[in-house]
Design an enzyme around this catalytic site. Structure first.
Site, PDB file in Angstrom:
ATOM      1  N   GLY A   1       0.827  -1.199   0.000  1.00 51.90           N
ATOM      2  CA  GLY A   1       0.000   0.000   0.000  1.00 51.90           C
ATOM      3  C   GLY A   1       0.862   1.250   0.000  1.00 51.90           C
ATOM      4  O   GLY A   1       2.089   1.170   0.141  1.00 51.90           O
TER       5      GLY A   1
ATOM      6  N   GLN B   1       1.184   3.370   2.246  1.00 52.65           N
ATOM      7  CA  GLN B   1       1.838   3.514   3.558  1.00 52.65           C
ATOM      8  C   GLN B   1       2.400   2.173   4.021  1.00 52.65           C
ATOM      9  O   GLN B   1       2.292   1.806   5.197  1.00 52.65           O
ATOM     10  CB  GLN B   1       0.855   4.070   4.588  1.00 52.65           C
ATOM     11  CG  GLN B   1       0.605   5.554   4.463  1.00 52.65           C
ATOM     12  CD  GLN B   1       1.862   6.377   4.722  1.00 52.65           C
ATOM     13  OE1 GLN B   1       2.770   5.955   5.419  1.00 52.65           O
ATOM     14  NE2 GLN B   1       1.912   7.565   4.152  1.00 52.65           N
ATOM     15  N   SER B   2       2.990   1.429   3.102  1.00 55.37           N
ATOM     16  CA  SER B   2       3.501   0.102   3.428  1.00 55.37           C
ATOM     17  C   SER B   2       4.737   0.160   4.332  1.00 55.37           C
ATOM     18  O   SER B   2       5.761   0.737   3.965  1.00 55.37           O
ATOM     19  CB  SER B   2       3.847  -0.633   2.132  1.00 55.37           C
ATOM     20  OG  SER B   2       4.614  -1.789   2.405  1.00 55.37           O
ATOM     21  N   ASN B   3       4.640  -0.459   5.506  1.00 56.50           N
ATOM     22  CA  ASN B   3       5.812  -0.591   6.377  1.00 56.50           C
ATOM     23  C   ASN B   3       6.857  -1.495   5.728  1.00 56.50           C
ATOM     24  O   ASN B   3       8.058  -1.297   5.893  1.00 56.50           O
ATOM     25  CB  ASN B   3       5.404  -1.201   7.728  1.00 56.50           C
ATOM     26  CG  ASN B   3       4.515  -0.285   8.540  1.00 56.50           C
ATOM     27  OD1 ASN B   3       4.853   0.871   8.786  1.00 56.50           O
ATOM     28  ND2 ASN B   3       3.354  -0.784   8.951  1.00 56.50           N
TER      29      ASN B   3
ATOM     30  N   ALA C   1       7.437  -1.876   2.484  1.00 59.97           N
ATOM     31  CA  ALA C   1       8.151  -1.142   1.442  1.00 59.97           C
ATOM     32  C   ALA C   1       9.234  -0.262   2.057  1.00 59.97           C
ATOM     33  O   ALA C   1      10.378  -0.224   1.589  1.00 59.97           O
ATOM     34  CB  ALA C   1       7.167  -0.292   0.635  1.00 59.97           C
TER      35      ALA C   1
END
Ligand code: PLP
Length: 310
Positions: free
Chosen positions: A49, A51-53, A55
């Site tokens: 997403g 706000q991917s942690n 990524a």
């Protein structure tokens, strides 16, 4: 915490596994990026997403290893995305390619196209699945359970194993590694993945598949402990917390100093709170997610006022 949840809760602080890369993803990346380096990759591709942690943690670890990082991030409107994990990914200079939720659903196909594109440019890409969740990544949580075992052996938490190990669940890798690790190292009777996006049926199937994958890679490990996916943590949608969930994570901060986030860990602990009475000895894995909290301060601000009874 114990009085809030009405039982004995210990917290495994996986929000402290690192500096800015902290959280559960770095445990999976330890194994995944070792493979990438071993294979001689020069660019790591993953997805998530906006706000991917995962990524963000991948982008940080790639830079530390001197690798390029390419991220497929999901959004209906990229112009409205900012702050938190996304800011950190941008700050690290990761290459970001935006995809619509519909394109994202078949990101396997996007991976195939990218593999062709990158190889044609002479690059050596390494592809990591969503959340770092495959058998290899899940080994990070087998090792985490080994770590808990040695802490118990040294007298932590009274030395006895747990009735239940609970944590936020988004792509299933943490749950699978924990279920196999809890059995192999005798740290807990059951695993409660607290669902934050899909329902019980989806996750139980996915986690079972991932457990099989883990056992194919490491045949010496034990069959997983029972996995009971809980839906009390779901809330309105992925990434969106309900008013009681928001209020709860502020109350937890006030009463214990523990900072949870509205996407994962806050929903997970709130779900446990809703499921009282709980088993006697609970281990809650704090999976991190602080940048996701900082991307939602506007939504949380109204709950800071005393009127909301925090
Ligand atoms: C990714 C993530 C989870 C979910 O872990 P999975 O292994 O993907 O199920 C939980 N908490 C945080 C903070 C995360 O970033």
């Amino acid at each position: 915490m114990n009085s809030l949840l009405g039982t004995q809760v210990w917290v495994k602080r996986d929000d402290q596994t690192s500096g800015a890369a902290a959280g559960n993803k770095i445990r999976k990346l330890e194994f995944l990026l070792a493979r990438a380096v071993h294979e001689g990759a020069d660019v790591v591709v993953t997805c998530g997403g906006a706000q991917s942690n995962h990524a963000r943690a991948t982008a940080i670890c790639c830079r530390e290893l001197g690798l390029e990082c390419l991220l497929l991030l999901r959004s209906t409107d990229p112009s409205r995305e900012q702050g938190g994990n996304l800011f950190l990914c941008q700050m690290l200079g990761a290459e970001i390619r935006w995809v619509t939720p519909e394109q994202y659903r078949s990101h396997d196909r996007l991976y195939q196209t990218l593999a062709v594109e990158l190889r044609a440019r002479g690059r050596r890409p390494f592809f990591i699945p969503e959340g770092g969740s495959n058998g290899l990544g899940a080994l990070g949580y087998v090792r985490a359970m080994q770590e808990v075992r040695s802490a118990l052996d040294q007298g932590a938490a009274g030395g006895a194993s747990f009735d239940c190990i609970a944590h936020a669940c988004g792509s299933g890798g943490t749950a699978a590694g924990t279920a196999v690790g809890a059995a192999s190292h005798n740290v807990g009777e059951t695993v409660w993945p607290m669902a934050v996006c899909e329902g019980r049926e989806h996750f139980e199937k996915r986690i079972a598949n991932l457990c099989e994958e883990v056992l194919r890679i490491r045949s010496g490990l034990s069959a997983p402990r029972p996995v009971r996916v809980q839906e009390a943590s779901l809330g309105p949608a992925y990434g969106v917390a309900s008013a009681p969930q928001r209020q709860f994570l502020i109350e937890v901060a006030h009463t214990s100093g523990l900072i949870l986030d509205p996407v994962y860990s806050g929903k997970a602990l709130y779900g446990l709170y809703c499921l009282r009475p709980l088993p006697r000895r609970v281990l809650f894995i704090h999976t991190g997610g602080l940048p996701g909290l900082l991307a939602q301060t506007k939504e949380l601000q109204p709950f800071l006022s005393p009127a909301h009874g925090a």
